[in-house]
Design an enzyme around this catalytic site. Structure first.
Site, PDB file in Angstrom:
ATOM      1  N   CYS A 120       0.867  -1.219  -0.075  1.00 20.06           N
ATOM      2  CA  CYS A 120       0.201   0.080   0.121  1.00 20.06           C
ATOM      3  C   CYS A 120       0.890   1.204  -0.167  1.00 20.06           C
ATOM      4  CB  CYS A 120      -0.902  -0.157   1.156  1.00 20.06           C
ATOM      5  SG  CYS A 120      -2.312  -1.121   1.197  1.00 20.06           S
ATOM      6  N   CYS A 202      -8.003  -2.931  -3.982  1.00 20.86           N
ATOM      7  CA  CYS A 202      -7.499  -3.596  -4.990  1.00 20.86           C
ATOM      8  C   CYS A 202      -8.020  -5.117  -5.135  1.00 20.86           C
ATOM      9  CB  CYS A 202      -5.802  -3.591  -4.657  1.00 20.86           C
ATOM     10  SG  CYS A 202      -5.117  -1.972  -4.798  1.00 20.86           S
ATOM     11  N   CYS A 205      -6.740  -7.932  -2.641  1.00 24.34           N
ATOM     12  CA  CYS A 205      -7.010  -7.760  -1.118  1.00 24.34           C
ATOM     13  C   CYS A 205      -8.424  -7.456  -0.878  1.00 24.34           C
ATOM     14  CB  CYS A 205      -5.935  -6.768  -0.509  1.00 24.34           C
ATOM     15  SG  CYS A 205      -4.207  -6.833  -1.074  1.00 24.34           S
ATOM     16  N   CYS A 228      -5.767   1.387   4.223  1.00 23.92           N
ATOM     17  CA  CYS A 228      -4.684   1.182   3.139  1.00 23.92           C
ATOM     18  C   CYS A 228      -3.416   1.825   3.485  1.00 23.92           C
ATOM     19  CB  CYS A 228      -5.253   1.662   1.766  1.00 23.92           C
ATOM     20  SG  CYS A 228      -5.359   3.320   1.666  1.00 23.92           S
TER      21      CYS A 228
END
Length: 244
Positions: A120, A202, A205, A228
């Site tokens: 991240c 994303c 994830c 994040c």
């Protein structure tokens, strides 16, 4: 500007607009010299359309920053393009981590499996921080109902570790406020919402959420990670606003 002056400025902004609506807070933030030069940072996720629509109505040339981590759902990328065109956003800025950084820190494209926080930071936090250097603050879509770490969110807060202000116009909105606004303005939803994704990040994830689960349960499932990183300072979660 000295830290104490910024703290006082944020406190004054919260006092000035404490009883204003979300639209009014956003409108004043975009025009109030005390708020400075702002950009809207948007993930073009499940609820992003609300703030994007507000900005398109109030000041559509507001800089809108979108971070393409190169791990997003295809549906998010298509939604971003279609929504930007529909709303007439005239200053869209798409960020990426540099190819040099990606090759150096994530040559196997598997950093998200080994160290999701580092992933991240590489793909979201560092590109965003670089882009925000030319702004006095940024607008976020965070809301109090999104979890305990956001339960005391104010309209305005000082971003820890920086000299920037964060503006949270939707801080006091409930889920039904979001739905009502979208319905009344006939705004298109992210296509993954109807497939069980109330919070979208994303692809590697993010998982679908089961009925009754917390809306963010699908983010980094089965791990302690909940954010994040763009709302972190010095590697630690920013849990409260400046007046906490």
């Amino acid at each position: 500007m000295p830290h104490n002056d910024l703290t006082n400025r944020v406190r004054a902004l919260n006092e000035r607009y404490r009883h204003h609506s979300a639209t009014s807070v956003l409108q004043h933030a975009l025009s109030d010299p005390e708020a400075g030069k702002l950009a809207l940072v948007s993930s073009f996720g499940a609820e992003s359309v609300v703030l994007l629509h507000m900005v398109s109505v109030l000041q559509r040339d507001t800089p809108v920053i979108f971070i393409d981590t190169e791990m997003l759902f295809t549906e998010t990328l298509v939604y971003q393009q279609e929504l930007s065109e529909r709303l007439g956003l005239s200053d869209l800025r798409i960020l990426h981590a540099s190819q040099y950084s990606l090759k150096a820190a994530d040559p196997g494209n598997d950093l998200h499996l080994k160290d999701p926080d580092a992933c991240c930071t590489l793909r979201k936090t560092l590109p965003l921080q670089a882009a925000l250097h030319s702004f006095d603050g940024w607008i976020t879509g965070r809301k109090r109902y999104q979890g305990s770490t956001r339960a005391e969110l104010e309209f305005f807060e000082l971003e820890a570790g920086t000299h920037r202000i964060k503006v949270n116009p939707l801080a006091h909105w409930a889920p039904e406020d979001m739905r009502t606004y979208m319905e009344e303005n006939r705004l298109p939803r992210h296509p993954l919402v109807s497939r069980g994704y109330p919070s979208i990040g994303c692809m590697p994830c993010t998982t679908a959420v089961k009925p009754g689960e917390d809306p963010r349960a699908g983010r980094w499932r089965d791990s302690e990670k909940t954010e994040c990183g763009i709302h972190f300072a010095n590697g630690k979660m920013v849990r409260k606003g400046v007046n906490a």
